[in-house]
Design a protein around this motif. Sequence first.
Motif, PDB file in Angstrom:
ATOM      1  N   VAL A  59      40.461  32.952  45.999  1.00 51.99           N
ATOM      2  CA  VAL A  59      41.177  33.787  45.027  1.00 51.99           C
ATOM      3  C   VAL A  59      41.813  34.978  45.726  1.00 51.99           C
ATOM      4  O   VAL A  59      43.003  35.273  45.526  1.00 51.99           O
ATOM      5  N   HIS A  80      44.841  33.864  47.723  1.00 53.53           N
ATOM      6  CA  HIS A  80      45.929  33.423  46.844  1.00 53.53           C
ATOM      7  C   HIS A  80      46.588  34.610  46.144  1.00 53.53           C
ATOM      8  O   HIS A  80      47.808  34.675  46.029  1.00 53.53           O
ATOM      9  N   GLU A  81      45.770  35.533  45.664  1.00 53.24           N
ATOM     10  CA  GLU A  81      46.264  36.683  44.900  1.00 53.24           C
ATOM     11  C   GLU A  81      46.647  37.865  45.793  1.00 53.24           C
ATOM     12  O   GLU A  81      47.110  38.883  45.296  1.00 53.24           O
ATOM     13  N   SER A 118      44.697  39.958  47.280  1.00 55.31           N
ATOM     14  CA  SER A 118      43.870  41.071  46.822  1.00 55.31           C
ATOM     15  C   SER A 118      43.125  41.664  48.015  1.00 55.31           C
ATOM     16  O   SER A 118      42.080  41.158  48.430  1.00 55.31           O
ATOM     17  N   ARG A 130      40.094  36.299  39.552  1.00 53.06           N
ATOM     18  CA  ARG A 130      41.540  36.357  39.313  1.00 53.06           C
ATOM     19  C   ARG A 130      41.864  37.516  38.359  1.00 53.06           C
ATOM     20  O   ARG A 130      42.864  38.208  38.540  1.00 53.06           O
ATOM     21  N   ARG A 145      45.870  44.837  41.180  1.00 50.73           N
ATOM     22  CA  ARG A 145      47.306  44.823  41.478  1.00 50.73           C
ATOM     23  C   ARG A 145      48.060  45.763  40.539  1.00 50.73           C
ATOM     24  O   ARG A 145      48.861  46.586  40.974  1.00 50.73           O
ATOM     25  N   LEU A 202      43.852  27.706  41.135  1.00 51.24           N
ATOM     26  CA  LEU A 202      44.770  28.809  41.429  1.00 51.24           C
ATOM     27  C   LEU A 202      46.227  28.355  41.399  1.00 51.24           C
ATOM     28  O   LEU A 202      47.102  29.093  40.954  1.00 51.24           O
ATOM     29  N   ALA A 259      41.654  40.665  40.365  1.00 57.46           N
ATOM     30  CA  ALA A 259      42.830  40.780  41.237  1.00 57.46           C
ATOM     31  C   ALA A 259      44.031  41.302  40.459  1.00 57.46           C
ATOM     32  O   ALA A 259      44.788  42.142  40.956  1.00 57.46           O
ATOM     33  N   ALA A 260      44.204  40.837  39.233  1.00 56.82           N
ATOM     34  CA  ALA A 260      45.320  41.319  38.404  1.00 56.82           C
ATOM     35  C   ALA A 260      45.140  42.795  38.079  1.00 56.82           C
ATOM     36  O   ALA A 260      46.097  43.579  38.164  1.00 56.82           O
TER      37      ALA A 260
END
Length: 187
Positions: free
Chosen positions: A87, A90-91, A93, A174, A181, A141, A177-178
């Motif tokens: 994760v 991918h993100e 983070s 996830r 961000r 993901l 991570a959002a």
Amino acid sequence: MPARLDAFRPGDLTAEQRRLYDRLLGSPRATAPRPFPLADEEGRLRGPFNAMLLSPDLGHALQELGGAVRYRTGLTSRQREIAILAVAGHERSDYEWKVHSHAALLAGLTEAQLAGLRGGADCPFDDAAEQAVLEAARELLRTGDLADDTFAASVDALGQTRLYEVVTLVGYYRLLAAQLRVLRVDG
């Protein structure tokens, strides 16, 4: 980019925020091996935990879910860190990468495996369950779902309960991570 949320100072917290703050600092994540403490030298929480203070009821629920997916599943430490780092890579983070690459090395993952996880490259694991965790996490993901063959292979390697835990863990990290961000949190 500058952070969009100032770090809460312990002396400025409401009673509800203070209860959450104390719970976070008393949780296993505060004493787990990490590359830096959960709170800075002034007692301000780092990473997603500071943002949880914005809405203490929601923060309590999130930290409880986080504690469950991190410390109360049947996943091994290696399996858990593989999914979390899939994760984080991918993100993109950085905060989660810093914390969990450290934990992954302590769990026995190699620098080469970390590099593969970060870049999304082939990263074969000798253990079938670990490979199933990685493949399921990456497919989730990429697509938000598991194809029938991936689902079947994951159940064969992990069982339905462990696969459910992987799906939940990927969703939780996830979400973090959002939040990180959007709020421009880097550590």
